[in-house]
Design a protein around this motif. Structure first.
Motif, PDB file in Angstrom:
ATOM      1  N   HIS A 582       0.694  -1.042  -0.176  1.00  0.00           N
ATOM      2  CA  HIS A 582      -0.203  -0.592   0.066  1.00  0.00           C
ATOM      3  C   HIS A 582       0.335   0.980   0.162  1.00  0.00           C
ATOM      4  N   GLU A 585      -0.729   4.587  -1.683  1.00  0.00           N
ATOM      5  CA  GLU A 585      -1.723   5.369  -1.477  1.00  0.00           C
ATOM      6  C   GLU A 585      -1.874   5.947   0.034  1.00  0.00           C
ATOM      7  N   TRP A 586      -0.279   6.185   0.197  1.00  0.00           N
ATOM      8  CA  TRP A 586      -0.427   6.475   2.130  1.00  0.00           C
ATOM      9  C   TRP A 586       1.085   7.758   1.760  1.00  0.00           C
ATOM     10  N   ARG A 643      -4.264   9.371   4.177  1.00  0.00           N
ATOM     11  CA  ARG A 643      -3.947   9.196   2.314  1.00  0.00           C
ATOM     12  C   ARG A 643      -3.662  10.084   1.754  1.00  0.00           C
TER      13      ARG A 643
END
Length: 813
Positions: A582, A585-586, A643
């Motif tokens: 991920h 995404e962050w 996010r």
């Protein structure tokens, strides 16, 4: 084709010096069931036209290791395999024009001495004793390397090939690999002579490596440059001198003017690395050729006129020589100029040993490293500098061309610690890049992500020239000092885009993860540092592990470790578990300092009374955030994870609340200062496979009661035998410069250790070194010396506690 091999343990694609060395070293390791495929004759690619220089010089510890090994191997290879080789160990003189260049030389001399090489610094007067035909009036000195020289690349390759054959390995010439396919757990390599089924494939295809990589679904980060060198006819004075003394002139490198000059028979070989360089095979009207074996580009000497004139002024005898031949051939480049040696990212049982800019001097060591990767799954030296996983996929063709040309045009440039190269920038921007830029941020790339290094104030010199110094007090120094003081006295905020972030889920995730790390897992709602060791107990990586539920974890690691750590986790992942990346995404901010809680209380919905090493979900400015109660700066603080789309409103809210309380943005230089004061380790500096977990001083992260974890047996044996050297913290009276990586530690005339980090700590007002020291000397109060650019500076071993806030009271506040 009855004799054609239909199966092998390893197939190597590419028959240059590197491919032949890989085959030789695999056979030497006992893996004789290996086949090398070459589409033409051996050496048909870059090896064929290589100049054949064999330097050991490098400012990289690992590449110096590799090149040193090559030179040692080549000196005995001809006799070992009974093959005639023209290898002239002439020594070299590397000229310096400035104080900064001499500092670089002195640093390399210290590294070389530690590796057992007898490098030396020459004064301008002493240069003449080694090289009587050179003009020295404008020089500050030179580095002399007695092990430098030149070798015939074709003979080297054939000698390695002969040695490999003698041990039972096979070479198929005029047999191109045309493709690969996966069949169960095997690879099938396709050729016009038939298919070969094998366990492992190695891409050693040189400047064809990108085309071969496509068969595996991989786009190699590389491009191709043209490099020219010129051969000059016999010069009577050179012939007379050589016959009189019985040897050739040392290889001369004028690195500030960017060329090498080598005696070739009784004439010269001149090879510049020009700034106005040329890339090839990058446009539709210059397509990549299907075959370029034993071919060259047309001469293009106009680009070299300045270098030719400069070389003639430096060695006036060159003016007398007739130019007899120009070699202009393709050389592959990665975006950082280092080769690709190691596991092929994302592809099982496939390896790379390709894109060598200096393939002749590195081939011997590269073969050793590649063979270790294949046969042992790990290498003797930490080789992150060449690991294919250091690139993560953002490096598109335009980036590769720009960076390759930049590296070529600055082939001999000094790599100053605070200097940032300008090409290939702004590939990945933080969601608040505009805001940090408006505040004066001076950026540098981390895995392509632009991060603030420091924040310039009105009047600060932000030019590239100002960064080109080894001295501590560049234009950033006072700005960084103010950033550190803000973190100490009020609060600082650091924008950190690009953390690598993985989610691990599935029944049995906890048991599996516990076996991968040396220590304990955190309980639900908590987080902690975890260390991953290899089978020898060496440090593979460090991750923050946050436990979200009994069988659900978030693993956070360095931006630059994204591909490496993902590959490590996936390689060992148990069936039934899921690992998702991920990272993109962050985003993250570090909010840290004594007023961090007060600031956060104004904008966050969360339980801010929760203690150190806890995590929770909350909101800031209406956006969901994940708050982790940790701080790499060693103060009260939180990592605020949001996010990317929500990050601007989170940043704005924190800044609006904090600015009246003294909140200041800070950058990576300040973070480096803050973390060395706490003894916090940095990945691939203090934490690498050059050291075991126990040597790294990470005993408290080892759970000996666990029945099983990778490396446990090796670490238990080391603990029982006694750890030979251990992590240490030094306070150094370091003069004007902070010690570079791998500065040596001395005690009573002996080298007793090395520094892995060195920086000025603004909270404690001292230069701090982190490193490895012989265990018997690693006692608080021991006096040692640290070699910084050739000079020894007094240093004192500190207690095994942080220099700043040793009881961690501020951190836990």
């Amino acid at each position: 084709m009855a004799d054609f091999p239909t199966s092998a343990r390893v197939v190597i694609i590419g028959g240059g010096a590197v491919g032949a060395s890989a085959l030789y070293h695999l056979a030497k390791a006992g893996w004789t069931d290996c086949v090398l495929l070459e589409k033409n004759e051996l050496t048909a690619g870059s090896t064929w036209h290589a100049a054949g220089n064999v330097p050991t010089f490098s400012s990289s510890w690992s590449i110096m290791n590799m090149q040193r090994y090559s030179a040692q191997l080549y000196r005995g290879l001809g006799a070992e395999v009974d093959y005639p080789m023209n290898y002239h160990v002439t020594g070299s003189v590397r000229l310096g024009h400035s104080r900064e260049r001499l500092q670089e030389f002195k640093r390399v001399v210290g590294m070389g001495r530690y590796q057992g090489m007898d490098l030396d610094i020459l004064t301008p007067d002493e240069i003449k004793t080694r090289y009587p035909f050179v003009e020295t009036h404008d020089l500050t000195g030179a580095l002399y390397d007695p092990n430098d020289g030149d070798i015939d690349p074709a003979q080297l390759t054939q000698a390695l090939a002969k040695g490999a054959r003698q041990m039972g390995a096979r070479i198929e010439r005029f047999c191109p690999a045309t493709g690969v396919r996966r069949d169960g757990d095997d690879w099938v390599v396709q050729t016009p002579k038939g298919d070969i089924r094998c366990e492992i494939v190695v891409n050693a295809a040189g400047y064809y490596a990108r085309e071969v990589g496509k068969w595996f679904g991989r786009d190699l980060p590389m491009m191709v440059m043209s490099h020219q060198y010129m051969l000059f006819d016999t010069i009577p004075e050179i012939e007379s001198w050589s016959r009189e003394v019985g040897h050739k002139l040392p290889l001369l490198r004028d690195v500030d003017s960017s060329y090498y000059l080598r005696q070739e028979k009784y004439g010269f070989n001149l090879g510049p690395y020009e700034g106005n360089c040329r890339a090839h095979w990058v446009t539709p009207d210059d397509p990549f050729p299907e075959d370029f074996s034993f071919q060259l580009f047309p001469d293009d000497l106009e680009r070299l006129e300045w270098h030719i004139a400069d070389a003639m002024a430096r060695v006036p005898l060159l003016e007398k020589a007739a130019l007899t031949k120009v070699i202009n051939g393709p050389i592959p480049y990665t975006p950082d100029g280092n080769p690709l040696i190691g596991p092929m990212p994302g592809v099982p049982n496939a390896f790379e040993a390709c894109v060598f800019t200096f393939g002749i001097c590195q081939a011997g060591g590269a073969g050793k490293v590649l063979a270790e990767w294949v046969t042992e799954g790990a290498t003797e030296w930490d080789m992150w500098s060449c690991d294919p996983r250091r690139f993560t996929g953002f490096e598109d063709a335009d980036y590769c061309v720009k960076k390759g040309m930049e590296v070529y045009g600055h082939e001999y440039a000094i790599h100053f610690p605070h200097h940032v190269w300008p090409e290939g920038r702004m590939k990945k921007l933080s969601a608040v890049h505009d805001r940090t830029a408006a505040l004066g941020a001076q950026f540098g790339p981390y895995n392509g992500w632009e991060r603030a290094l420091w924040y310039a104030r009105p009047g600060d010199d932000t030019s590239g020239d100002a960064q080109r110094t080894w001295d501590r007090q560049g234009p950033w120094f006072n700005a960084v000092k103010a950033e550190c003081e803000a973190v100490r006295d009020a609060a600082g905020i650091l924008d950190l885009p690009g953390f690598s972030r993985f989610r691990l889920t599935g029944d049995g995730a906890a048991d599996w993860l516990a076996r991968q790390i040396t220590g304990k897992l955190p309980s639900v709602g908590r987080l902690g540092l975890a260390y991953f060791a290899d089978a020898k107990g060496r440090i593979v990586t460090e991750m923050s592990v946050a436990r979200l539920a009994e069988e659900e974890f978030t693993l956070i690691t360095a931006a630059t470790a994204q591909s490496h750590d993902r590959e490590w986790l996936q390689k060992h992942l148990a069936p039934g578990l899921t690992l998702t990346d991920h990272s993109d995404e962050w985003s993250t901010q570090i909010l840290t300092g004594p007023k961090a809680r007060e600031i956060l209380a104004q904008v966050a919905t969360a339980d801010l009374a929760r203690g150190w090493l806890t995590h929770q979900t909350g909101t800031i400015a209406g956006a969901e955030v994940w708050l982790c109660r940790v701080s790499f700066a060693g103060e009260l603080g939180w990592e605020i994870h949001s996010r990317r789309a929500d990050t601007p409103q989170v940043w704005d809210a924190v800044m609006a609340a904090g600015t009246p309380m003294g909140l200041k943005p800070f950058g990576m230089f300040a973070l480096n200062s803050l973390r060395v004061e706490k003894g916090y380790r940095a990945w691939k500096g203090d934490l690498s496979t050059d050291y075991t977990v126990l040597q790294g001083g990470l005993d408290r992260f080892v759970d000996w009661a666990k029945p099983e974890f990778r490396g446990k047996a090796a670490l238990e044996a080391e603990r029982q035998a006694g750890v030979a050297k251990r992590f240490c913290t030094l306070v150094i009276d370091a003069g004007d410069c902070d010690p570079p990586y791998m500065s040596t530690i001395w005690h009573k005339g002996q080298v007793v250790g090395e520094l892995t980090s060195g920086y000025f700590g603004h909270r404690v007002g001292a230069c701090i070194g982190l490193g490895m020291l012989r265990a018997d000397l690693n006692q608080p109060g021991t006096s040692v010396e640290v070699e910084i650019f050739g000079q020894l500076y007094p240093a004192t071993v500190q207690a095994d506690a942080p220099l700043w806030d040793p009881a961690n009271a501020r951190l836990r506040a």
